[in-house]
Write a protein that holds these residues in place. Sequence first.
Motif, short mmCIF file in Angstrom:
data_model
loop_
_atom_site.label_atom_id
_atom_site.label_comp_id
_atom_site.label_asym_id
_atom_site.label_seq_id
_atom_site.Cartn_x
_atom_site.Cartn_y
_atom_site.Cartn_z
N LEU A 80 0.81 -1.22 0.00
CA LEU A 80 0.00 0.00 0.00
C LEU A 80 0.84 1.27 0.00
CD1 LEU A 80 -2.83 -0.97 2.53
CD2 LEU A 80 -2.92 -0.99 0.03
N ARG A 82 2.32 2.71 2.40
CA ARG A 82 1.91 3.54 3.54
C ARG A 82 3.10 3.85 4.43
NH1 ARG A 82 -2.99 2.47 7.94
NH2 ARG A 82 -2.91 4.57 8.85
N SER A 162 -11.29 6.82 8.39
CA SER A 162 -11.53 7.38 7.06
C SER A 162 -12.01 8.83 7.14
CB SER A 162 -12.56 6.53 6.29
OG SER A 162 -13.78 6.46 7.02
N ARG A 203 0.33 9.85 2.69
CA ARG A 203 0.69 8.43 2.64
C ARG A 203 0.65 7.76 4.01
NH1 ARG A 203 5.91 7.18 -0.70
NH2 ARG A 203 6.64 9.28 -0.21
N GLN A 206 -3.40 7.63 4.48
CA GLN A 206 -4.14 7.05 3.37
C GLN A 206 -5.25 7.98 2.87
OE1 GLN A 206 -4.89 3.03 5.21
NE2 GLN A 206 -3.73 2.32 3.44
#
Length: 264
Positions: A80, A82, A162, A203, A206
């Motif tokens: 990912l 990340r 999120s 990053r 996300q």
Amino acid sequence: MVKASKKQKPSPIEQLIQHSFLFRELELTWLSQYLSADTLKVETLFSNRPVYTAFLPNEDLDVLYVILSEGLVIVRSTPLDRIIAIVYTGGCFGMTSLPFSYGLASRAFPCLVESYKTTHVIKVPLAAIQQIYSSSEVFRERYRLLFELEQKFHYHLLNCSSYPPQAVAALLRALIYQERELGNQPNASNIYSFDLPVDVIARACQLNQRTVEQVLKGMQQVGLIESNKSNDLSNDLIQVVDPDGLKEVYSSTRDKVSWWPLRQ
């Protein structure tokens, strides 16, 4: 007229004592028993260059990297991409890849360690670290704390929901906790300052960069942070001026952050 003599540059050992959390205020004469200019390598890590890949099978490091000045070193997970660790001046990296102490139990999937910006480091040999660790209780406790801080940094990132304000606040709280425990910050005015590019925040949390920019703008408008990004695109400095207010955002839910979504 006699010219004033140039100020002598500190030796590598003196720089460790002055700038590193691990070696801070250790006695110079005592430390010189284990370290010397011949064994310490001062090196410049250039921006956007990989330093090494951690946790490759059967591959360990033989040095500990101590950041002396400037510096923004990141650890990136795959696939990912990340960011899962951020290290500044005063910190160090490479402990989890040393076949020694807690490093023997720190095993994960391969992660890229990268110098995001030009960073000046001292490479301390593993053999010297082992000797100092065996001889100094203070050093052992600090070494243990570095591993604890790594785990707590990951804990904060687990709370990157999120919901953009909470995600960015989680990263800032992780950095505040880390730098406070290392004794690097805050300053006398209780302000925390971070060299923190938007790309790094994106990053780590996300999120896309545009969303991060909007969150930072909102935090600035309500007095949580100060940022020079709008004035100088090359300046990535973020100053947290209200750590307690930021903590409220970190622990809040959607209906408790009145300024999001940001209204132009």
